[in-house]
Scaffold this motif. Sequence first.
Motif, PDB file in Angstrom:
ATOM      1  N   SER A 111      38.403  41.197  43.050  1.00 28.98           N
ATOM      2  CA  SER A 111      37.823  41.506  41.573  1.00 28.98           C
ATOM      3  C   SER A 111      38.035  39.861  40.691  1.00 28.98           C
ATOM      4  CB  SER A 111      37.750  42.861  41.048  1.00 28.98           C
ATOM      5  OG  SER A 111      36.994  43.442  42.256  1.00 28.98           O
ATOM      6  N   GLN A 118      32.114  44.717  40.344  1.00 28.89           N
ATOM      7  CA  GLN A 118      32.354  45.641  41.457  1.00 28.89           C
ATOM      8  C   GLN A 118      32.268  47.466  40.502  1.00 28.89           C
ATOM      9  OE1 GLN A 118      35.654  46.038  42.319  1.00 28.89           O
ATOM     10  NE2 GLN A 118      35.687  47.692  44.501  1.00 28.89           N
ATOM     11  N   ASP A 138      30.742  41.962  44.338  1.00 26.94           N
ATOM     12  CA  ASP A 138      31.458  42.197  44.833  1.00 26.94           C
ATOM     13  C   ASP A 138      31.022  44.039  44.815  1.00 26.94           C
ATOM     14  OD1 ASP A 138      33.907  44.007  44.295  1.00 26.94           O
ATOM     15  OD2 ASP A 138      35.020  42.470  42.527  1.00 26.94           O
ATOM     16  N   GLU A 139      31.647  44.269  46.404  1.00 22.10           N
ATOM     17  CA  GLU A 139      31.077  45.713  47.116  1.00 22.10           C
ATOM     18  C   GLU A 139      29.448  46.786  46.321  1.00 22.10           C
ATOM     19  OE1 GLU A 139      34.509  48.010  46.802  1.00 22.10           O
ATOM     20  OE2 GLU A 139      35.339  46.748  46.565  1.00 22.10           O
TER      21      GLU A 139
HETATM   22 MG   LIG Z   1      37.757  44.970  43.278  1.00 18.08          MG
END
Ligand SMILES: [Mg+2]
Lengths: 299, 350, 350, 506
Positions: free
Chosen positions: D44, D86, D166-167
């Motif tokens: 991240s 995220q 991000d995810e």
């Molecule tokens: Mg992260």
Amino acid sequence: KPLAKTCGPKDKYVIGFSQANFKEPYRSHVNHELERLVKNYPQFKLVIADGQASDNTQVSQVENFLTQQVDILFISPFEAAPLTPVVSRVYKSGIPVIELDRKTNGDDYTSFVGGDNEKIAEEAGQYAKKLLPDGGDVAILEGLPSSSPAIERLDGFKKGIADDPKLKVVAVQPVDWMEDKAVTVFSAMLQAHPDIKLVYTSNDLAAAGAYIAAKQVGKEKDIKIIGTDGLPGPSGGIHAVAEGQWAATLVYPTGAAEALDLAKKILIDCAESVPRVVTVPTQLITPENAKDVYAKEKF
Amino acid sequence: MTNETATPSIGVSQADARPKLRPLDYVVRFQSLLGLILVIVGGIAFSPRRHGHILFLQPDNIANIVRSISETGILALGMTFVIIAAGIDLSVGAVLGLSSVLTATLLINAGWGLWTTLPLVLVCATLFGLVQGAISTRLHVQAFIVTLAGLQAARGLALIASGNVFININYGSGPGNAPPAFAILGERLFYNTFPVATLVFLVLAVIATFFLNHTRYGRYVFAVGGNERAARLSGIPVEWIKISVYGITGLCSGVAGIVHAGQFAFGSPTDGTGYELNAIAAVVIGGTDLFGGAGTMVGTIAGAVMLGALANVLQLNDVSAAMQLLATGAIIVAAAALQTFVGRRDVRSR
Amino acid sequence: MTNETATPSIGVSQADARPKLRPLDYVVRFQSLLGLILVIVGGIAFSPRRHGHILFLQPDNIANIVRSISETGILALGMTFVIIAAGIDLSVGAVLGLSSVLTATLLINAGWGLWTTLPLVLVCATLFGLVQGAISTRLHVQAFIVTLAGLQAARGLALIASGNVFININYGSGPGNAPPAFAILGERLFYNTFPVATLVFLVLAVIATFFLNHTRYGRYVFAVGGNERAARLSGIPVEWIKISVYGITGLCSGVAGIVHAGQFAFGSPTDGTGYELNAIAAVVIGGTDLFGGAGTMVGTIAGAVMLGALANVLQLNDVSAAMQLLATGAIIVAAAALQTFVGRRDVRSR
Amino acid sequence: MTLLLEMRGIEKRFGGIQALKGVDFDLRAGEAHVLLGENGAGKSTLMNILSGNIGPDSGDIRLLGASMRFSGPAEAHAAGIAMIPQELDLVPGLDIAANLFLGSEQRTGWGTLAHRRMHAAASDLLKKAGVSLDADRPVSSLRMGERQLVAIAKALSADARILIMDEPTAALSATEAEHLFGTVRELCARGVGVIYISHRLEEVPRVADRVTVMRDGRVAGEASADAPQAELVRLLVGRSFEDLFPPRAKTIGRELLRLEHARFDPAIERAGWQAARDVSLTVHEGEIVGLAGLMGVGRTELLSALYGFEVEGRWSGTVLVGGRPTRLGTITAARHAGIAYVTDDRRGTGLVLKHSVGENVVLSTLRRITPWALVAPKKERRYVAEALSRFDVRPKLPEALVVNLSGGNQQKVVFAKELVSEPHLLLLDEPTRGVDVGAKAEIYEQLRDLTAKGLGVLVASSELPELIGLCDRIVVMSRGRTVAEFAAGASEEQIRHASTSGAEAA
Ligand SMILES: [Mg+2]
Ligand SMILES: Nc1ncnc2c1ncn2[C@@H]1O[C@H](COP(=O)(O)OP(=O)(O)OP(=O)(O)O)[C@@H](O)[C@H]1O
Ligand SMILES: Nc1ncnc2c1ncn2[C@@H]1O[C@H](COP(=O)(O)OP(=O)(O)OP(=O)(O)O)[C@@H](O)[C@H]1O
Ligand SMILES: [Mg+2]
């Protein structure tokens, strides 16, 4: 023709009193006097509104009295100019207006009852000179800066001592009429100017504060305190002078009795004219007369 | 592809198959008016009457109410922006005082004309606000402190500007007189029914509502107050927004100050003492969240009017000062409770 | 498992990199004192001198300072709990007034003794606070509104209790007199150097610090202010915490009110007007976050003393009213800025 | 293919932590570059630097060869870089449409907001992202999954040259994920470069053209898209382990929770609230029971209603705790019954973000470690240290602020917090959301250790492999009803079919 639209031995009249604020003890004293004395006139119903030290609030309260069609308006304007228009509206609508303690501008009012801040303060100045024949440092605890009584009393006192070069004003600071602030400020003054011989305060509360401050450094005996308002009662200035705590205070008259008397003349006696200005004399309270006055003052 | 889009929409249509709460939503949209309604109904019910007429509803009385709240109302409009942006401005009352003093001195002592005086006052007030915003944002000092200090500073400046006295504004021509046109702020229009001060408030209210709801700026104010990080990630000029809202309160205080000077033909450094609390109260009673990110302009306006109407009806009934204080306290809480009770559906949005 | 514990040892080595920050951490821990230090240094520098002596440092003067802040200080102690719990209490000043009036009436008009009067006053004040807390929490009304209403209510009650007069507390025996013992609150101990009012403040300060930092209750207060929902999930009695903190401010206001009555031998319904702002200012200048969850008691104490010292040094120099206001504003901001500047390691904690 | 992005020698230090130690990373047009790494590896951070959210300490970024220095996200936007952060950063007070167009509002000729136009466009965007929600729902009323979809839609709306995810699937269930993969492929086909971060290794072959693995602030290696999972795992955690999932329970103890045709009626109807209508399930000591289902079927509601968290209401039907009828529905009741709850929203309800790791860990057990209601610093420090090492939170710094921890480590802190209170029954909602494989393995192991000691677990998860691998039994929900139950060893197909058909049936 009579001053009031409806008058005569009617059994109910409403007096609307618009008080500048309830904060200053002087104000609540005025309220008290009125409430106490109005009992002598069974026909009168007294309604007091708290202007909360705000022109805006007081104006709308006066307008409310107008809406309610009170029979007579008593008013102590928080400041003169802001209240002038609405008061003259009331006056023009045929409701008699009696102003206490402070005049509105112009002459749209029935009559004015009160003292003269500047004169009273000047008198205090005169007495200060007597207290300090061979001069010395003088301090002043001012009221709320830029409010008219504060200005008038400050100017008055300065005028009173102006002609005596031996009296040196070493410190002037505002305490906003408040006792707690007076204690803090005067304590600091005593640090900065240890030779202060006399302090003039714009109201009794400030004087009481000054006394506490002096006492804390054990100077309460050497420092002459002059208060203003001269309120009766155990918490008032007269008592303080009688106790020997202060050198003097000047009674700032409430004019309650006079005002109610005018109201009676106008409403009950249907008077066609009343004196335009009723100046109630001030009284200098000194250790000499304090005890008697205190005894005399009903409370 | 197509059936894929179909499948999740099964899941989500479940999410939406739940009772559509639109009607309640609708009530909720106007929850912030409930307090006002409560007070008005109460006012009518308890109002004294004179030969049949309900005093509370007399044109004169209504005019009186709306006039009495015009100044705090104007302050509250600006305050709404600040509070939605998760800020607070305690200086508005003092800046009002400063502005009214400036107006008075410039008109009377300096003998300027209206077209030079008023713009200058507004500029000064706005700058004062912007400076506070800049300090709070750039130096990362909590707005409460900065504006509390600003309050003191403004009062100090006012004292200096006025020379420790109050200034009467008398009209006429020649030196020491203000142009009579200025007096209009103290008068009423439409056959003496509608206070000019209130008109100013209304105009500003419309503008403020427009800006908050229909411009990008308003959006950004909500975003910054609601989630500063998100706002920053979305490329919103967070700093500028946080600074500018204080410019808005400054401007509003300036206008309110001018209105004050005009209404009362008077400028004093102590004008507007304590107005800040009333303004904030109006905003918060209007349903704006002191923690930012949520609020409505109509709520603020309703809140301001409610406070005025409440004071008015109490005094019309000759309620004693002590009782007025008690009643005011009780009713304000009651109104707020009523509103939040209706408004409380979603726990997540605190 | 063994080789697993090998991997985290990376994390640990990171951990070992951290302790290098200790000294900074140390400064930061005391950041909330910087403002005070700033003012004291300035005070010494600018203090008027008389034959060599620095007036600012004279025992008498120091006594004045610490006495002058004792009441707002006491209020600020309670306020710290409320603000850390993400609340606010505007009623403290009014409750102080109510308490001092109650004390005066009970002692003088009712002729009660100290041991009956004082406990009753404290109980009333605490209850008043708890009621506010309960309303705000149970009815979900923002604390700002509830306590603003509480302010009004308290003033109203004070007016009623006092019959709208100032009650003088004169000492002596017999009816209409208060037991002389009560006068001690206005005096100084240790060869007339140390004001009793300040002693009360100090004792309470120690207790408050202890409760905030060394009890479970204190932890709960931080947690509730930091994230109410997380606290609730973890089984913390959120409601009770949110209510009880207002009990604490109430209690503190009660004590302050008694001290006030004692110091000034005097009880008036308008006592303590505006104290709430000073108290909050002390807390916030002390580095407590108005959004809750973070703050220190020592910071609050420092903040209170700083405000007192600042006013004092300005008065010592006979600074004009206007300049006092300006200087106060400027210095408060400067102090706060200095503190946040040093304290700003983590921008996210706004 | 043209080289869109080059990042060279990127370094970033946070206080004492060297988050990035000279990372090289590049991205070609039209490729999906998957970025893997343990929690706290620096993924991240690297992406925050690329998206202008934070500045690097050193290193340079080249877009199409041109060196760039972003002073803020706005500039990155302008350069055509969009990101799905995220930690879903949406403005709760605003509605979906407003959030989608935040920062890029459409305006009328007058310069006012084009409410209607944006609303329409928003609805389209939502459809593109495969979600049919009214665009005027306030985000504060959305569940995690829905927020995730909104965040995706927002990123898509930017139509950027470089899209960072991000995810993105952390809160999504299989179906939504599938749809997202489709979208990613579309984007790549249009020449967009996609950087895709995930902890779900099974997703890698479905999206990746290329895989880069980070470890501890460095690039640990590259891998091809079709690399076997074991290979990836080895690169990830620096060791290989045979099975992610620990062996199942041998001994099933007495019954902890039994619901028979249980129904929960919330006091206040909430927009989009799927109350439990007809739920039948049991959990025994030493047993892990899974809750499967499509999104929005009410798993979260079921759990929070059992725990009495932020829902007032009444349970009806049979509710037995430890065999005895119990009035659940309040937190005190639940905790008294030894129930603990880990929600699916760690930032919102799991942690006190502005407090330290230590303070958070002790939150739910303060009562235990404060004798006489006084804090005992030594005791507490020991307690925290033990918890941190037991759940391997990195960095192992009690005084570090949670807000600064990597997502996965935050999740571990939540676990530590709830498990140290030694509950009998543990309610888990999306327990391994954003947790790396290594940590997952540890968490699973922890769960099994505890179940071996008699703990019972009821876990809702959108990751079917997780449920299948971990659980002893799996209950399928649809529209607030339990529609099917599978013993261990059921296949994804069976379960998915049960969920969808159940949905249609209901
Ligand atoms: Mg992260
Ligand atoms: N603002 C910050 N302040 C201090 N440390 C930080 C900050 N942001 C991240 N870190 C640290 O930097 C390291 C990398 O964090 P990062 O979020 O990039 O990891 P990640 O790869 O995204 O992990 P995850 O997969 O769990 O999200 C972690 O040790 C984290 O604690
Ligand atoms: N706090 C809340 N406020 C309003 N609606 C909510 C809340 N929590 C959940 N919902 C709604 O309840 C429905 C069910 O969502 P929930 O997440 O509980 O189901 P789920 O099966 O757990 O889905 P997920 O896969 O996200 O866990 C969703 O449509 C969501 O909008
Ligand atoms: Mg869920």
